[in-house]
Design an enzyme around this catalytic site. Structure first.
Site, PDB file in Angstrom:
ATOM      1  N   CYS A   1       2.731   4.811   0.719  1.00 26.41           N
ATOM      2  CA  CYS A   1       3.461   4.432  -0.494  1.00 26.41           C
ATOM      3  C   CYS A   1       2.475   3.844  -1.498  1.00 26.41           C
ATOM      4  O   CYS A   1       1.462   3.268  -1.121  1.00 26.41           O
ATOM      5  CB  CYS A   1       4.526   3.397  -0.130  1.00 26.41           C
ATOM      6  SG  CYS A   1       5.384   2.635  -1.521  1.00 26.41           S
TER       7      CYS A   1
ATOM      8  N   HIS B   1       4.165  -0.043   5.417  1.00 29.83           N
ATOM      9  CA  HIS B   1       5.461  -0.726   5.437  1.00 29.83           C
ATOM     10  C   HIS B   1       6.617   0.257   5.420  1.00 29.83           C
ATOM     11  O   HIS B   1       7.766  -0.159   5.300  1.00 29.83           O
ATOM     12  CB  HIS B   1       5.552  -1.660   4.214  1.00 29.83           C
ATOM     13  CG  HIS B   1       5.470  -0.910   2.924  1.00 29.83           C
ATOM     14  ND1 HIS B   1       4.276  -0.494   2.398  1.00 29.83           N
ATOM     15  CD2 HIS B   1       6.433  -0.467   2.096  1.00 29.83           C
ATOM     16  CE1 HIS B   1       4.519   0.179   1.284  1.00 29.83           C
ATOM     17  NE2 HIS B   1       5.817   0.215   1.080  1.00 29.83           N
TER      18      HIS B   1
ATOM     19  N   HIS C   1      -1.503  -0.464  -4.218  1.00 30.88           N
ATOM     20  CA  HIS C   1      -1.576  -1.625  -5.121  1.00 30.88           C
ATOM     21  C   HIS C   1      -2.295  -2.796  -4.445  1.00 30.88           C
ATOM     22  O   HIS C   1      -2.903  -3.618  -5.116  1.00 30.88           O
ATOM     23  CB  HIS C   1      -0.170  -2.082  -5.533  1.00 30.88           C
ATOM     24  CG  HIS C   1       0.530  -1.176  -6.508  1.00 30.88           C
ATOM     25  ND1 HIS C   1      -0.129  -0.408  -7.433  1.00 30.88           N
ATOM     26  CD2 HIS C   1       1.844  -0.929  -6.712  1.00 30.88           C
ATOM     27  CE1 HIS C   1       0.759   0.269  -8.160  1.00 30.88           C
ATOM     28  NE2 HIS C   1       1.967  -0.023  -7.728  1.00 30.88           N
TER      29      HIS C   1
ATOM     30  N   SER D   1       2.737   1.216  -3.128  1.00 29.49           N
ATOM     31  CA  SER D   1       2.609  -0.242  -2.988  1.00 29.49           C
ATOM     32  C   SER D   1       1.432  -0.606  -2.077  1.00 29.49           C
ATOM     33  O   SER D   1       0.775  -1.630  -2.288  1.00 29.49           O
ATOM     34  CB  SER D   1       3.899  -0.854  -2.453  1.00 29.49           C
ATOM     35  OG  SER D   1       4.967  -0.544  -3.320  1.00 29.49           O
TER      36      SER D   1
ATOM     37  N   CYS E   1      11.157   2.502   3.051  1.00 31.00           N
ATOM     38  CA  CYS E   1      10.761   2.058   1.709  1.00 31.00           C
ATOM     39  C   CYS E   1      11.156   3.051   0.621  1.00 31.00           C
ATOM     40  O   CYS E   1      12.147   2.867  -0.053  1.00 31.00           O
ATOM     41  CB  CYS E   1       9.265   1.751   1.605  1.00 31.00           C
ATOM     42  SG  CYS E   1       8.840   1.211  -0.060  1.00 31.00           S
TER      43      CYS E   1
END
Ligand code: PAD
Ligand code: ZN
Length: 375
Positions: free
Chosen positions: A47, A68, A52, A49, A175
């Protein structure tokens, strides 16, 4: 031979430093303490994220095991665990639901006060980590850390799902899918016949489109600077797609013109301040609703003319599509089994943990939607 109660040595992708590739390492995963669950991860998605964290936009303690968006099977449980047992299929919950805190008791709030995202400690609730590598303790990410063959989570951060669920698909419910879909149906509450615009056509943005379509939106406009994303967006329900680079005017002005004074619902699913500003400005001045889904760069602020709000627009946001994870994740898995929606179109690549760096390179290059690594 049972592994319960013993340290498990297994493979994991460790991020030692920002802006560096992951190292595939042998890590030691300690047995679960009281109220913790050790999970054998069988599938985990990549993902934005996670990326990031690598680039510093989302600040987390290092070294860390990211990941996650996953599904697995309970290997062993600590003392006092009652909601899952060894052998159960589970989805780890980065946005958990303890059912005891003030937020969990609120009818709609979903940022459980036990979450480890808003003020990340990189540990489990007990205050320490269960991962060791080269003699060093390695942090957990969002209480999940699924880029590892085994992980330990707090009991409130795992939920049992249907035993027939295909883990290599339903991992996306951990997610990306839930975040996008819920942003449309639960956070924006998209209405039949409405016009929606989705900025960012990655795995999460496409899931917003799936949600808008299922809620009966009649016009869904996709916005992305990568036109290679348009075909899949249309396949999933976008009625048209536009590229801001094709216009001289700001994209919000283009959208307001295209939609007779602005859209009913807009979604920012990228994580940039300029596109958040555009998404807010392109919704109808009297009743438009803008939902922020993208994770913004750390420590930066939006500048918004209050007049945009005064006339009646709503600006809101949500983590995990506004879903209360323990209640809703098993239902979403059942919806997939009942063929209410398909996750397959979101999975463009299936890979393995060894190839994690290639998986992230493809995401950054705009060549993948979701890469699922199976173990
Ligand atoms: P992704 O990288 O797969 O998709 C992002 C898309 O945005 C890509 O298709 C890009 O081409 C496009 N894009 C980039 N810059 C621009 C631009 N200037 N204008 C238009 N389009 C652009 O990411 P993703 O779908 O995995 O995640 C999207 C965001 O959602 C990201 O910020 C991620 O951190 C966030 C997220 N939020 C939650 C949550 O709970 N709120 C959960 C999961 C992901
Ligand atoms: Zn995610």
């Amino acid at each position: 031979m049972t592994t319960a109660g013993k340290v498990i040595k297994c493979k994991a992708a460790v991020l030692w430093e920002l802006n560096k590739p992951f190292s595939i390492e042998e890590v030691e995963v300690a047995p679960p303490k009281a109220n913790e669950v050790r999970i054998k991860i069988l599938a985990t998605g990549i993902c934005r994220s996670d990326d990031h964290v690598i680039n510093g936009s989302l600040v987390q303690p290092l070294p860390i095991i990211l990941g996650h968006e996953a599904a697995g099977i309970v290997e062993s449980i600590g003392e006092g665990v009652t909601s899952v047992k060894p052998g159960d299929k589970v989805i780890p919950l980065f946005n958990p639901q303890c059912k005891k805190c003030k937020t969990c008791k609120h009818p709609t709030g979903n940022i459980c006060m036990e979450n480890d995202m808003t003020a990340a400690t990189g540990t489990l609730k007990e205050g320490t980590t269960r991962f060791t590598c080269q003699g060093k303790s390695i942090h957990h990410f969002g209480g999940t850390s699924t880029f590892s063959e085994y992980t330990v989570v707090d009991e409130f951060a795992a939920v049992k799902i249907d035993s027939s669920a295909p883990l290599e698909k339903v991992c996306l419910i951990g997610c990306g899918f839930s975040t996008g879909y819920g942003s449309a149906v639960k956070v924006a509450k998209v209405t039949p016949g409405s016009t929606c615009v989705v900025f960012g056509l990655g795995g999460v943005g496409l899931s917003v489109i799936i949600g808008c379509k299922s809620a009966g939106a009649s016009r869904i406009i996709g916005v992305d600077i990568n036109k290679d994303k348009f075909a899949k967006a249309k396949e999933l329900g976008a009625t048209e797609c536009i590229n801001p680079l094709d216009y001289k005017k700001p994209i919000q002005d283009v959208l307001v013109e295209m939609t007779e004074n602005g859209v009913d619902f807009s979604f920012e699913v990228i994580g940039r301040l300029d596109t958040m500003t555009a998404a807010f400005a392109c919704c109808n001045n009297a009743y438009g609703v803008c939902v922020i889904v993208g994770v913004p760069p750390n420590g930066q602020n939006l500048s918004i003319n209050p007049m945009l709000i005064l006339t009646g627009r709503t600006l809101k946001g949500a983590i995990f599509g506004g879903f209360k994870s323990n209640n809703d994740v098993p239902k979403l898995v059942s919806d997939v089994l009942a063929k209410k929606f398909k996750l397959d179109p979101l999975i463009t690549h299936v890979s393995s943990l060894d190839k994690i760096n290639e998986g992230f390179d493809m995401l950054r290059a705009g060549k993948s939607i979701r890469t699922v690594m199976t173990m």
